[in-house]
Design a protein around this motif. Structure first.
Motif, PDB file in Angstrom:
ATOM      1  N   GLY A  19       0.791  -1.224   0.000  1.00  0.00           N
ATOM      2  CA  GLY A  19       0.000   0.000   0.000  1.00  0.00           C
ATOM      3  C   GLY A  19       0.819   1.266   0.000  1.00  0.00           C
ATOM      4  O   GLY A  19       0.289   2.344  -0.243  1.00  0.00           O
ATOM      5  N   SER A  20       2.103   1.158   0.283  1.00  0.00           N
ATOM      6  CA  SER A  20       2.938   2.351   0.335  1.00  0.00           C
ATOM      7  C   SER A  20       3.586   2.670  -1.005  1.00  0.00           C
ATOM      8  O   SER A  20       4.241   3.705  -1.143  1.00  0.00           O
ATOM      9  N   ALA A  24       0.410   1.292  -6.118  1.00  0.00           N
ATOM     10  CA  ALA A  24      -0.725   0.899  -5.285  1.00  0.00           C
ATOM     11  C   ALA A  24      -1.576   2.107  -4.913  1.00  0.00           C
ATOM     12  O   ALA A  24      -2.806   2.045  -4.918  1.00  0.00           O
ATOM     13  N   ARG A  25      -0.903   3.210  -4.613  1.00  0.00           N
ATOM     14  CA  ARG A  25      -1.647   4.428  -4.262  1.00  0.00           C
ATOM     15  C   ARG A  25      -2.459   4.935  -5.456  1.00  0.00           C
ATOM     16  O   ARG A  25      -3.583   5.383  -5.297  1.00  0.00           O
ATOM     17  N   GLU A  26      -1.873   4.836  -6.661  1.00  0.00           N
ATOM     18  CA  GLU A  26      -2.582   5.274  -7.859  1.00  0.00           C
ATOM     19  C   GLU A  26      -3.809   4.401  -8.121  1.00  0.00           C
ATOM     20  O   GLU A  26      -4.895   4.910  -8.429  1.00  0.00           O
ATOM     21  N   ILE A  27      -3.649   3.081  -7.979  1.00  0.00           N
ATOM     22  CA  ILE A  27      -4.767   2.157  -8.181  1.00  0.00           C
ATOM     23  C   ILE A  27      -5.869   2.424  -7.163  1.00  0.00           C
ATOM     24  O   ILE A  27      -7.059   2.447  -7.490  1.00  0.00           O
ATOM     25  N   GLN A  28      -5.471   2.656  -5.928  1.00  0.00           N
ATOM     26  CA  GLN A  28      -6.448   2.932  -4.878  1.00  0.00           C
ATOM     27  C   GLN A  28      -7.203   4.238  -5.160  1.00  0.00           C
ATOM     28  O   GLN A  28      -8.428   4.308  -5.007  1.00  0.00           O
ATOM     29  N   GLU A  29      -6.469   5.251  -5.628  1.00  0.00           N
ATOM     30  CA  GLU A  29      -7.102   6.541  -5.928  1.00  0.00           C
ATOM     31  C   GLU A  29      -8.094   6.410  -7.087  1.00  0.00           C
ATOM     32  O   GLU A  29      -9.210   6.936  -7.026  1.00  0.00           O
ATOM     33  N   THR A  31      -9.671   3.728  -8.019  1.00  0.00           N
ATOM     34  CA  THR A  31     -10.816   2.953  -7.536  1.00  0.00           C
ATOM     35  C   THR A  31     -11.787   3.835  -6.764  1.00  0.00           C
ATOM     36  O   THR A  31     -13.011   3.769  -6.951  1.00  0.00           O
ATOM     37  N   GLN A  32     -11.253   4.679  -5.907  1.00  0.00           N
ATOM     38  CA  GLN A  32     -12.092   5.588  -5.119  1.00  0.00           C
ATOM     39  C   GLN A  32     -12.825   6.580  -6.023  1.00  0.00           C
ATOM     40  O   GLN A  32     -14.010   6.881  -5.813  1.00  0.00           O
ATOM     41  N   ARG A  33     -12.137   7.073  -7.053  1.00  0.00           N
ATOM     42  CA  ARG A  33     -12.768   8.009  -7.982  1.00  0.00           C
ATOM     43  C   ARG A  33     -13.894   7.335  -8.765  1.00  0.00           C
ATOM     44  O   ARG A  33     -14.964   7.912  -8.947  1.00  0.00           O
ATOM     45  N   GLN A  35     -15.682   4.766  -7.806  1.00  0.00           N
ATOM     46  CA  GLN A  35     -16.796   4.521  -6.888  1.00  0.00           C
ATOM     47  C   GLN A  35     -17.588   5.801  -6.620  1.00  0.00           C
ATOM     48  O   GLN A  35     -18.826   5.786  -6.562  1.00  0.00           O
TER      49      GLN A  35
END
Length: 305
Positions: A19-20, A24-29, A31-33, A35
């Motif tokens: 996650g660091s 990973a941060r880009e994928i998480q961001e 995904t959040q966008r 959603q």
């Protein structure tokens, strides 16, 4: 010969993203966008909002913005009309409507007094998305308009008559990269101006002249016209120049600039070659998400006061 800890290191590396890490941060961001976009319902305007998308500087993402904002708004459930006033007809191409020579087009509306409902076509992109195409005939329209009565109001009058009968939430007018009679027709027909600004050197060059011309049109031809929206395009987060341009534009136009910035994106560039907007070409790409977010921001801001 393998190191005793090598297998454990491989297992740890392939078991999942850390996650660091930047990836990973880009994928998480992203995904959040996705959603957030999927969960939102955009408000529809109480009356038709008519935008002219203009910048006398070429290559700033003007047509790209028309195509993708219209698709994003239509995807959200709005009824959207795109009027292609650029003789190159790139918006017509990107939205997959017929615009070969001889096709009934916006040229027939402003020169030959045809009604808009005689030339309008439905785009296969989304339900609720319609296009008035441009053909090569439009290239000579500037000269033909010179001798016509009320030459600056040809499009405005036709659009007003059309909207009395047909219900649309948004009208987006794509202009050529110049300040000739076609662009003036677009300004007179619109109530709002959206200016795409490229996040690169010379971004603000020529903008003051554009704003002066808009003020003249507001004063003499269309008192309802306002510069309501500025959209930063082709943003490359890796360069200091892009950051500086964005800051400069926000400093000059704090109320008009959208929070959403359109990144420089291969997917955005590829989509027109398939006759699609990036919204339908690659819905989950960063470029698509950015245009969906820009459309949502425009819808929520509403008509400027």
């Amino acid at each position: 010969m393998k190191h005793p800890d090598q297998d454990a290191q491989v297992d740890q590396a392939t078991s999942g993203f850390d996650g660091s890490t930047p990836l990973a941060r880009e994928i998480q961001e992203l995904t959040q966008r996705r959603q957030a976009i999927a969960s939102q319902t955009l408000p529809l305007p109480s009356r038709t909002r008519i935008f002219t998308i203009s910048n006398q500087k070429g290559g700033v993402g003007k047509t790209t913005t028309v195509v993708n904002l219209s698709a994003a708004l239509a995807k959200s459930g709005a009824r959207v009309l795109v009027i292609d006033l650029d003789p190159q007809g790139n918006a017509s191409t990107a939205l997959s409507v017929e615009h070969r020579e001889g096709t009934p087009s916006v040229y027939d509306v402003i020169v030959n007094d045809k009604e808009l409902d005689e030339v309008i076509q439905k785009s296969p992109e989304f339900d609720g998305l319609f296009v008035v195409p441009a053909t090569i005939d439009l290239a000579g329209a500037e000269i033909e308009l010179v001798s016509m009565v009320a030459r600056e109001q040809r499009l405005s009058r036709s659009l007003a008559t059309f909207l009395e009968e047909y219900d649309f939430d948004y009208v987006l007018i794509d202009c050529p990269p110049s300040l000739g009679l076609l662009t003036i027709n677009a300004f007179v027909a619109a109530t709002e101006v959206l200016i795409p600004i490229q996040c690169e050197y010379y971004a603000l060059e020529g903008l003051s002249q554009l704003l002066k011309n808009i003020q003249l049109i507001e004063k003499h031809l269309n008192p309802k016209l306002r510069v309501s929206t500025i959209l930063l395009t082709m943003y490359d987060s890796r360069t200091n120049l892009a950051h500086q341009v964005a800051e400069d534009v926000r400093e000059h136009f704090p109320k008009e600039v959208l929070n959403t910035i359109i990144p420089r994106s291969v997917r955005i560039s590829e989509a027109p070659s398939y006759g699609q907007s990036v919204i339908s070409y690659d819905t989950n790409s960063p470029g698509s998400l950015s245009y969906l977010e820009a459309a949502a921001e425009i819808a929520r801001r509403g008509v400027p006061r």
